[in-house]
Design an enzyme around this catalytic site. Structure first.
Site, PDB file in Angstrom:
ATOM      1  CB  SER A   9      -0.879   0.011   1.252  1.00  0.00           C
ATOM      2  OG  SER A   9      -1.381   1.322   1.455  1.00  0.00           O
ATOM      3  CG  HIS A  34      -3.672  -2.262  -1.335  1.00  0.00           C
ATOM      4  ND1 HIS A  34      -4.672  -3.193  -1.507  1.00  0.00           N
ATOM      5  CD2 HIS A  34      -4.138  -1.394  -0.404  1.00  0.00           C
ATOM      6  CE1 HIS A  34      -5.686  -2.911  -0.701  1.00  0.00           C
ATOM      7  NE2 HIS A  34      -5.397  -1.810  -0.028  1.00  0.00           N
ATOM      8  CG  ASP A  36      -5.252   1.858   0.724  1.00  0.00           C
ATOM      9  OD1 ASP A  36      -6.092   0.947   0.759  1.00  0.00           O
ATOM     10  OD2 ASP A  36      -4.073   1.717   1.097  1.00  0.00           O
ATOM     11  CG  MET A  38      -8.993   6.380   1.967  1.00  0.00           C
ATOM     12  SD  MET A  38      -8.056   6.658   3.473  1.00  0.00           S
ATOM     13  CE  MET A  38      -7.188   5.103   3.603  1.00  0.00           C
ATOM     14  CG  HIS A  67      -9.082  -0.958  -0.285  1.00  0.00           C
ATOM     15  ND1 HIS A  67      -8.429  -0.978   0.943  1.00  0.00           N
ATOM     16  CD2 HIS A  67     -10.400  -1.065   0.011  1.00  0.00           C
ATOM     17  CE1 HIS A  67      -9.310  -1.097   1.917  1.00  0.00           C
ATOM     18  NE2 HIS A  67     -10.519  -1.129   1.381  1.00  0.00           N
ATOM     19  CG  MET A  69     -11.504   2.164   1.986  1.00  0.00           C
ATOM     20  SD  MET A  69      -9.962   2.376   2.897  1.00  0.00           S
ATOM     21  CE  MET A  69      -8.825   2.415   1.527  1.00  0.00           C
ATOM     22  CG  MET A 137     -11.010  -3.629   5.581  1.00  0.00           C
ATOM     23  SD  MET A 137      -9.561  -3.116   4.646  1.00  0.00           S
ATOM     24  CE  MET A 137      -8.733  -2.025   5.805  1.00  0.00           C
ATOM     25  N   GLY A 142      -9.208   3.565   6.796  1.00  0.00           N
ATOM     26  CA  GLY A 142      -9.063   5.020   6.881  1.00  0.00           C
ATOM     27  C   GLY A 142      -7.630   5.482   7.038  1.00  0.00           C
ATOM     28  CG  PHE A 143      -6.302   6.973   9.534  1.00  0.00           C
ATOM     29  CD1 PHE A 143      -5.855   8.238   9.141  1.00  0.00           C
ATOM     30  CD2 PHE A 143      -7.599   6.831   9.988  1.00  0.00           C
ATOM     31  CE1 PHE A 143      -6.705   9.329   9.212  1.00  0.00           C
ATOM     32  CE2 PHE A 143      -8.462   7.919  10.058  1.00  0.00           C
ATOM     33  CZ  PHE A 143      -8.011   9.180   9.676  1.00  0.00           C
ATOM     34  N   GLY A 145      -0.776   2.328   9.297  1.00  0.00           N
ATOM     35  CA  GLY A 145      -0.024   2.320  10.554  1.00  0.00           C
ATOM     36  C   GLY A 145      -0.807   1.934  11.792  1.00  0.00           C
ATOM     37  CG  ASP A 175      -5.690  -3.244   3.585  1.00  0.00           C
ATOM     38  OD1 ASP A 175      -4.646  -2.808   4.088  1.00  0.00           O
ATOM     39  OD2 ASP A 175      -6.436  -2.559   2.856  1.00  0.00           O
TER      40      ASP A 175
HETATM   41  C1  DX5 Z   1      -6.320   1.367   5.521  1.00  0.00           C
HETATM   42  C2  DX5 Z   1      -5.817   0.924   4.176  1.00  0.00           C
HETATM   43  C3  DX5 Z   1      -4.617   0.071   4.225  1.00  0.00           C
HETATM   44  C4  DX5 Z   1      -3.428   0.659   4.882  1.00  0.00           C
HETATM   45  C5  DX5 Z   1      -2.447  -0.406   5.229  1.00  0.00           C
HETATM   46  O1  DX5 Z   1      -7.565   1.932   5.366  1.00  0.00           O
HETATM   47  O2  DX5 Z   1      -6.814   0.210   3.499  1.00  0.00           O
HETATM   48  O3  DX5 Z   1      -4.299  -0.411   2.923  1.00  0.00           O
HETATM   49  O4  DX5 Z   1      -2.806   1.648   4.116  1.00  0.00           O
HETATM   50  O5  DX5 Z   1      -1.407   0.174   5.917  1.00  0.00           O
HETATM   51  P1  DX5 Z   1      -0.639  -0.577   7.098  1.00  0.00           P
HETATM   52  O6  DX5 Z   1      -0.001  -1.774   6.483  1.00  0.00           O
HETATM   53  O7  DX5 Z   1       0.313   0.448   7.546  1.00  0.00           O
HETATM   54  O8  DX5 Z   1      -1.662  -0.938   8.149  1.00  0.00           O
HETATM   55 ZN    ZN Z   2      -6.273  -0.867   1.643  1.00  0.00          ZN
END
Ligand code: DX5
Ligand code: ZN
Length: 216
Positions: A9, A34, A36, A38, A67, A69, A137, A142-143, A145, A175
């Site tokens: 990601s 990947h 993301d 949002m 992905h 969201m 998930m 959303g974030f 880390g 994920d």
């Molecule tokens: C969260 C994302 C993830 C995220 C994964 O909403 O869908 O793809 O960026 O990041 P890490 O691996 O840092 O949890």
């Molecule tokens: Zn993701």
């Protein structure tokens, strides 16, 4: 043992040097990227949209694992299908899920349905024949880390067992919070596609980290 695929990601990447990061990931043998997306409504964060994905597509031959969201994803599916290879959206996002999965395949992409931590695995069982991949998930979307939620493991195992019961060969992607400790748990539960963000992008040697989780 089944080969694990890694889908990094880029959410926590430095976007000004993204092409360098992508080159390193390609050299390290990742399987896809990947991405993301949002919208600030379905999730409390805004990331990037199709103009960025279009640029990434022009820079790499890696398959793009998009992905979404976003709220009511059917509104934008034709747009994202232009550059995505694998196109996933959330079960909870307010579209007709079966229709949308069919539409994604008609548009020439692989289809993926995604479930949040609070959604039970059973809710998507009837949709499995329309899916090329399921994304479970293991954090609240959303974030990047965040910490891995172990409740995802039973859901992965339940989806894997149901795929076998229905005679379907579907990729199961996980994920959120994947690292060298959580990746083996997800693989043992039945996941074969690992998303990894922070674990890779916070490392000095991203290539070594990719190899580490690919060798599990
Ligand atoms: C969260 C994302 C993830 C995220 C994964 O909403 O869908 O793809 O960026 O990041 P890490 O691996 O840092 O949890
Ligand atoms: Zn993701």
């Amino acid at each position: 043992m089944a080969m694990v695929k890694v889908s990094p990601s880029v959410l926590t990447a430095d976007f000004l040097t993204l092409s360098d990061s992508i080159k390193k990931l390609e050299d390290a043998g990742v399987d896809m990227l990947h991405l993301d997306v949002m919208d600030g409504i379905f999730v409390p964060n805004i990331s990037f949209g199709n103009p960025v994905i279009k640029s990434i597509k022009a820079h790499t031959s890696l398959p793009l694992d998009v992905h979404l969201m976003i709220d009511r994803p059917h509104r934008y599916i034709e747009e994202f299908a232009k550059y995505a290879d694998l196109l996933g959206f959330h079960y909870e996002a307010g579209s007709d899920n079966a229709e949308l999965l069919k539409k994604i395949r008609e548009l020439g992409c692989k289809s993926c349905i995604t479930i949040k931590p609070a959604t039970a695995a059973e809710e998507i069982f009837s949709l499995l024949p329309l899916c090329d991949m399921v994304l479970v998930m293991s954090v609240e979307p959303g974030f990047g880390g965040q910490k891995f939620m172990p409740q995802a493991l039973d859901k992965i195992a339940a989806i894997k067992a149901e795929c076998e019961r229905q005679g379907l060969k579907i990729d199961i992607e996980v994920d959120g919070g994947i690292n060298a400790e959580t990746a083996p748990l997800a693989i043992n539960a039945g996941a074969n596609v690992l998303v990894a963000g922070n674990f890779l992008f916070s490392a000095d040697d991203m290539g070594a980290k990719v190899k580490e989780i690919k060798s599990l």
